[in-house]
Scaffold this active site. Structure first.
Site, PDB file in Angstrom:
ATOM      1  CD  GLU A 145      15.719   9.074   1.144  1.00 35.35           C
ATOM      2  OE1 GLU A 145      15.912   9.345  -0.046  1.00 35.35           O
ATOM      3  OE2 GLU A 145      14.755   9.503   1.794  1.00 35.35           O
ATOM      4  CG  ASP A 154      -1.983  -0.080  -6.037  1.00 35.88           C
ATOM      5  OD1 ASP A 154      -1.396   0.501  -5.132  1.00 35.88           O
ATOM      6  OD2 ASP A 154      -3.158  -0.506  -5.941  1.00 35.88           O
ATOM      7  CG  ASP A 189       3.907   0.360  -6.987  1.00 38.22           C
ATOM      8  OD1 ASP A 189       3.279  -0.684  -6.736  1.00 38.22           O
ATOM      9  OD2 ASP A 189       3.671   1.447  -6.434  1.00 38.22           O
TER      10      ASP A 189
END
Lengths: 411, 498
Positions: free
Chosen positions: A40, A105, A103
């Site tokens: 995807e 951040d 991830d």
């Protein structure tokens, strides 16, 4: 970067001349076009229109569609049981594979950093990212045995890690959760002051290793540069981590006699050690390690890692707010990586133009080979990093094939 | 797996039963074959549901400190309720004896497990309930096995693990020592080396040494291999079972029995849907009168910060859905609050999708159910987040301050903080209920929406007849809630068909 209008002008050039479609496909097909077909992609196009469940038969189709839609942002999702574009609404889509992703951040560090907040970053806070990268890189390689790690600057204020080993791609959600929780040491929300608790008599080897990485950096980075104990606010935050009101009063008094952050930290260490040595029960073992971890250990966004179908911004897409390219970087030289020098889309395009102009002037007549456009720009360096990563993947696939055919020969 | 062949011959011959069931504990690898009468089919199913309910109530008890204590308590409960077969199973050592009653117990265990897998495969909520209690029941049974029983179970399930050599152990001695939680003497224990995916419970809690993807686990943690396997196995079985359940829908006797089974016996962790709708204008008032503290905290944070992070939005948003806030009103509620700090454009783009998603109107169209206490207690909370269970995730000083602000007496606050530091989160919540309502609830809550419904019933009853309700209320309350639960769940299933 002067807003999205400029972006819309520049993206066509970027996608036509610079986006590394060939290597991108080399990566995401993992030597098997079927895997690429069932992947995807999602695009955010002009006016913040968000399109999910796109998939492409091959690199050419992807390229055509990207050039048609000019996505401001590209996200990569899972490999499903069937090509997502064929399924309406994704009702019967079952995610089967997906890189193990992390991830990190900068906004999650707002509680401990004092230099910036929110979306801003500076060289001082980038050090948190460097620490995070070092700790996770070694843990994923040594403890979990993963080899193919792609580290990417997210384009603004964070970093991503894509673990691409086949063993990592085929992990189920429960195993991903286990990996994420194994690596997560800082937990607790706004209502919890002490966010690290090391259990047991001994320190697990993975925590010990992380502390060994943090220790030499802690004073220069947290105590001095971030001025951890230099302000009233900083001290109050610190005191709340201590076990109870008595210990807090003791340390508050120590602090009040001193002027700056590093003297206070030294005084705290001295006090703590003498208390521990005299057998005081008020203080817990490993408190210093716990504090160092709380102030500098990687803060992960666990939800990104846990699921198979979480979307993550693709490497080499342009950050729509900063115009910076999401570039891969080498974890071994993360200390030297400077996010402020990451190429921006308009700089890259200027670089091509300058190069071409010069070239034209120099060799009007000669018939030299055409130079790839990215080689004319500062993107060249990061593409080398990407290609080295791809070679690693391909070599290990070759190795596996040889191993398999050897096995067959025996029988 | 052949579910549909269930009603063929099961040989009652003891010898062959011993062949089929050589062990007190099984991983339910193969479905039963043979014939069962409908009445026995139903009896076995109902019996197991009731046993799992007992398991559930033991899990909820915070006074039991370790798994040994829970095992003993469950054994008592099983005997008290006449579940002799299961009491026998729970105390089984593995394969030390194979008496008639033991063999029958194993057979019942086997068949009933598969019946319930069918019945509980219907939706995520049922699956979760079934898995949690099955896994826990499995753990307690495993902990009663003797060494021979454990080894036999490894062999029976083709788990070919052998302990690492003395030589390898010597090499790793220091690392095994510092990284293996709760083993003091490395020399007297065997270590097994296996891929980390097979023992994820030990990995997530950093309980063992891990190198190059291989976990080194001590003898006493072998249960983790089985638990990890069992959880995965259950998950994959559900996928298959739900298909099978559809396929047998032509036999009404069985299919209607299976489809209704989970509804007839609602567990206490199950969500309680409010049957009446709630207007969003009343939320401020309700947050004080009828919310448990976790939701009250989220509501207040939302009102102050005009924002909640993703996990907080989910925990609170699904709770709101459960208390009868319609999708339309939910969208309005969040929009009004969020747009105090952002423009409407940003809200529509970034947040309204997840609200509709929670109501099953986007993505996979899963109709999400509100979180239960277990899930809330075991959630991870990161900085900047306010969700979770206040009795677990709030620093004790913050909790104390919060309760004092609400108007609680120092003595009451002391009681709650003691409960919460002792890990008795549910009891702390019950105590909070008692303070707010000036009367204790009928049982310990395991679901915020259960808390809400009970609170509303008390308040409505009080409103209706102010005089001497207290005694009548106590006896009537429970059945009333039960009726409501079943009805609303049936309605929900009905909705999901369309």
């Amino acid at each position: 970067m002067s807003g999205t209008e400029q972006l819309e002008d520049l993206l066509p050039i970027y996608y036509t001349r610079l986006f590394p479609f060939h290597d991108y496909y080399r990566w995401l097909s993992y030597g098997n076009s079927d895997l690429f077909e069932r992947r995807e992609f999602s695009f955010t196009i002009a006016d913040d229109i968000y399109i999910r469940y796109k998939s492409f038969a091959n690199s050419k189709h992807l390229e055509i569609e990207i050039k048609r839609l000019m996505p401001h942002k590209i996200d990569i999702g899972a490999i499903y049981n069937t090509a997502p574009k064929n399924e309406i609404k994704g009702n019967m889509l079952i995610p089967e594979q997906r890189e193990l992703v992390f991830d990190i951040d900068m906004t999650d560090y707002d509680e401990v950093r004092t230099c910036c907040s929110g979306a801003d970053i500076c060289p001082k806070c980038w050090k948190y990212m460097a620490v995070a990268c070092k700790i996770l890189d070694v843990a994923l390689r040594e403890d979990f045995g993963f080899k193919h790690l792609l580290w990417v600057f997210s384009g603004r204020r964070g970093i991503h890690c894509w673990v691409c080993d086949e063993d990592a791609r085929t992990l189920d959600s429960a195993s991903r959760t286990a990996v994420a929780e194994y690596l997560e040491l800082v937990t607790g929300g706004e209502y919890m002051y002490k966010k690290v608790n090391i259990r047991g008599e001994n320190m697990h080897h993975s925590i010990r290793r992380a502390v060994d990485i943090i220790e030499p950096l802690f004073v220069p980075m947290c105590v001095i540069e971030q001025n951890m104990l230099g302000t009233e606010q900083g001290m109050n935050k610190f005191l709340l981590i201590l076990p109870d009101e008595t210990t807090r009063t003791e340390v508050r008094e120590l602090f009040s006699k001193l002027e700056n952050s590093s003297d206070r930290w030294e005084a705290f260490l001295k006090h703590y050690r003498s208390e521990i040595n005299s057998g005081s029960k008020k203080w817990k073992r490993f408190l210093v390690e716990e504090i160092m971890i709380q102030y500098s250990y990687p803060r992960l966004d666990l939800n990104v890692t846990k699921g198979l179908n979480h979307l993550l911004k693709s490497p080499f897409c342009i950050h729509p707010k900063t115009g910076k390219v999401c570039v891969p970087f080498n974890p071994k030289s993360v200390d030297k990586f400077d996010p402020s020098t990451v190429p921006r889309i308009h700089e890259l395009i200027e670089e091509i133009n300058t190069f071409d102009a010069k070239e034209k002037a120099v060799q009007e007549d000669s018939n030299t080979k055409k130079i790839k456009d990215y080689k004319k720009t500062s993107l060249n360096k990061t593409l080398h990093i990407f290609q080295e990563f791809l070679r690693g993947l391909e070599d290990s696939r070759k190795g596996q094939k040889i191993l398999q055919s050897d096995k067959k020969m025996e029988f | 797996m052949e579910y549909t062949r269930r009603r063929h011959t099961i040989k009652r011959d003891i010898n062959s039963l011993e062949e089929i069931y050589p062990h007190d504990v099984q991983l339910y690898q193969t479905p039963p074959t043979g014939e069962v009468e409908l009445s026995e089919f139903q009896e076995l199913a109902v019996e197991r549901v009731k046993v799992l309910q007992l398991v559930e109530s033991i899990i909820a008890r915070t006074d039991l400190k370790n798994s040994e204590a829970r095992r003993t308590a469950l054994h008592q409960d099983l005997k008290k309720n006449g579940f002799t077969y299961y009491a026998k199973l729970l105390n089984g050592q593995g394969c030390s004896s194979h008496s008639d009653i033991e063999l029958q117990a194993r057979r019942r265990d086997h068949i009933s497990h598969f019946i319930l897998t069918l019945a509980y495969s219907q939706n995520m909520e049922f699956q979760k309930w079934f898995s949690i209690n099955e896994v826990e029941f499995f753990k307690w049974r495993f902990s009663g096995l003797n060494k021979e029983g454990i080894i036999k179970l490894l062999i029976l399930n083709n788990f070919n693990y052998t302990p690492i050599s003395q030589c390898e152990k010597d090499e790793l001695r220091d690392l095994l020592h510092i990284s293996t939680l709760s083993v003091n003497n490395i020399d007297t224990t065997d270590f097994y080396k296996l891929p980390f995916q097979n023992v994820i419970d030990l990995i997530r809690s950093r309980k063992v040494y891990l190198n190059k993807g291989m976990a080194y686990i001590p003898q006493k943690e072998l249960v983790s291999i089985f638990v990890t396997y069992f959880k995965r196995h259950l998950k994959s079985q559900f996928n298959y079972a739900s298909e099978c359940l559809e396929n047998i829908s032509n036999d009404m006797r069985i299919s209607s029995f299976l489809k209704n089974l989970p509804n007839c016996f609602t567990g206490m962790t199950r969500v309680v849907w409010s049957t009446t709708s709630t207007p969003i204008e009343k939320l401020d008032e309700l947050s004080q009168s009828s919310y448990p503290l976790c939701m009250r905290t989220l509501h207040e944070t939302l009102r102050t910060n005009h924002h909640l992070k993703h996990s907080g939005r989910l925990q609170y948003g699904l709770f709101l859905k459960g208390i009868g806030i319609s999708l339309k009103n939910a969208e309005r509620f969040w929009r009004e609050e969020f747009t105090k700090v952002m423009d409407i454009d940003k809200f529509e783009k970034q947040y309204s999708y997840t609200i509709r998603h929670a109501y099953g109107k986007e993505g996979k169209h899963t109709n999400y159910t509100p979180y239960g206490c277990n899930k809330i207690i075991n959630t991870t909370v990161a900085s900047g987040e306010y969700h979770g269970c206040p009795y677990k995730h709030m620093n004790i000083d913050v909790l104390r301050k919060k309760l004092l602000n609400i108007g609680m007496s120092i003595a009451d606050v002391q009681e709650i903080t003691t409960l919460s530091t002792g890990g008795h989160y549910l009891l702390a919540c019950t105590k909070y209920f008692e303070f707010v309502h000036k009367s204790p609830p009928s049982h310990t809550f395991m679901h915020p929406n259960g808390y809400f419904v009970e609170s509303q019933e008390i308040l409505t009853n009080r409103g209706n007849s102010k005089a001497d309700v207290a005694s009548a209320e106590n006896s009537n309350r429970l059945p009333a809630i039960k009726r409501q639960k079943t009805k609303s769940i049936a309605e929900e299933d009905h909705d999901m068909l369309f």
